[in-house]
Design an enzyme around this catalytic site. Structure first.
Site, PDB file in Angstrom:
ATOM      1  N   ASP A  88      51.832  27.768  42.561  1.00 21.48           N
ATOM      2  CA  ASP A  88      51.640  27.638  41.117  1.00 21.48           C
ATOM      3  C   ASP A  88      51.708  29.017  40.483  1.00 21.48           C
ATOM      4  O   ASP A  88      51.661  30.037  41.169  1.00 21.48           O
ATOM      5  CB  ASP A  88      50.277  27.011  40.817  1.00 21.48           C
ATOM      6  CG  ASP A  88      49.125  27.865  41.341  1.00 21.48           C
ATOM      7  OD1 ASP A  88      48.532  28.625  40.555  1.00 21.48           O
ATOM      8  OD2 ASP A  88      48.839  27.790  42.556  1.00 21.48           O
ATOM      9  N   ASP A 102      49.614  31.599  38.294  1.00 28.07           N
ATOM     10  CA  ASP A 102      48.196  31.802  38.043  1.00 28.07           C
ATOM     11  C   ASP A 102      47.911  31.562  36.554  1.00 28.07           C
ATOM     12  O   ASP A 102      48.814  31.261  35.773  1.00 28.07           O
ATOM     13  CB  ASP A 102      47.797  33.219  38.462  1.00 28.07           C
ATOM     14  CG  ASP A 102      46.332  33.335  38.807  1.00 28.07           C
ATOM     15  OD1 ASP A 102      45.844  32.512  39.593  1.00 28.07           O
ATOM     16  OD2 ASP A 102      45.674  34.242  38.275  1.00 28.07           O
TER      17      ASP A 102
END
Length: 285
Positions: free
Chosen positions: A207, A209
């Site tokens: 992902d 952050d």
């Protein structure tokens, strides 16, 4: 012949395809590692796998027995240690699903023992270049052969956890020039250096952050799906490692990292401490 060790992070709890695979317990002077270790061979190369968090994910980043993990790998004869871990990304171009071959670290952990050495036998080991360039390049080749999008080079911010970073922290680390963020490669990399192992770190981006403007719209189910896909890529990369890892001399001197590092005079060393340290530093003691 090199012996390849793999420490698997979140989602990676076994390695498929090992011949004569057996789980074996391994004790060390620093206690037991995170789990039993999976021993086997792959294309004629001995390989040993350890799930960093234990099967079932029972260890938090702060409670992983890092010294025992590295010492167990050393005791089992591992020469080349590959770390695989899930990370967030600070860079748009390092997208979820990509693999980053880390070459630098910033250590922001604070609740972990970070050295095998200490009172009774003091040593100072350089970690200016904390990974093995040759092993890192082998991981990059193996990952590309597996079809992964690979970024060679990147700075890993190691945070204590278990919570993720705040928005302010995420923006700060991005401004520092960090590329990925995780919770487990420190002190692992430092300990591997003290144990004179060739070490490489492969970050699986799950992902962006919290700095990313679209982060809030990402669902945990999306992150888990990305993690599962990353594990498939990492497993394929591991399967390609025997063809890429060699026992060629190391220009970085990973296997000689303790040369001139032990500072305590021989007559001042604690015999009990020295005996414990022989498990990882027997070459110089």
């Amino acid at each position: 012949m090199p012996v390849i060790g793999v420490i698997g992070g979140s989602g990676l709890y076994a390695v498929d395809g090992l011949q004569d695979a057996t789980w074996r317990a391994q004790d060390t002077p620093w206690g037991a590692p995170s789990d039993e270790m999976l021993h086997g061979t792959l294309d004629g190369t001995e390989m040993i796998f350890l799930p960093r968090h234990g099967r079932g994910h029972v260890h938090s980043p702060s409670t992983v027995p890092y010294r025992a993990n590295v010492a167990a790998m050393k005791a089992a004869g591992v020469t080349h240690l590959v770390s695989v871990s899930a990370t967030g990304s600070f860079r748009e171009e390092m997208a979820p699903g990509d693999l980053v071959i880390v070459d630098q670290f910033i250590d922001r952990t604070f609740a972990r023992e970070k050295s095998f050495f200490g009172t009774g036998c003091v040593a100072h080991v350089s970690v200016a270049h904390p990974v093995c360039p040759a092993l890192s390049a082998a991981c990059a080749r193996a990952a590309r052969t597996a079809g992964a999008t690979v970024h060679e080079g990147g700075t890993y911010l190691a945070m204590e956890g278990p919570q993720f970073s705040t928005l302010a922290e995420s923006r700060l680390y991005r401004d520092w020039g960090c590329d990925v963020i995780g919770m487990t490669n420190m002190p692992e990399a430092k300990l591997a250096r003290e144990a004179e192992l060739h070490y490489a770190s492969v970050a699986m981006v799950t992902d962006y952050d919290s700095w990313h403007p679209d982060h809030g719209s990402v669902q945990i189910t999306d992150i888990i799906a990305t993690l599962q896909a990353n594990v498939a890529r990492a497993t394929a990369m591991v399967a390609n490692l025997p063809a890429e890892v060699t026992d060629a001399p190391c220009d970085e001197g990973c296997d000689r990292a303790l040369d001139h590092a032990v500072m305590t005079a021989p007559e001042a060393r604690d015999p009990a401490v020295v005996e414990r340290l022989r498990a990882i530093a027997g070459r110089v003691l």
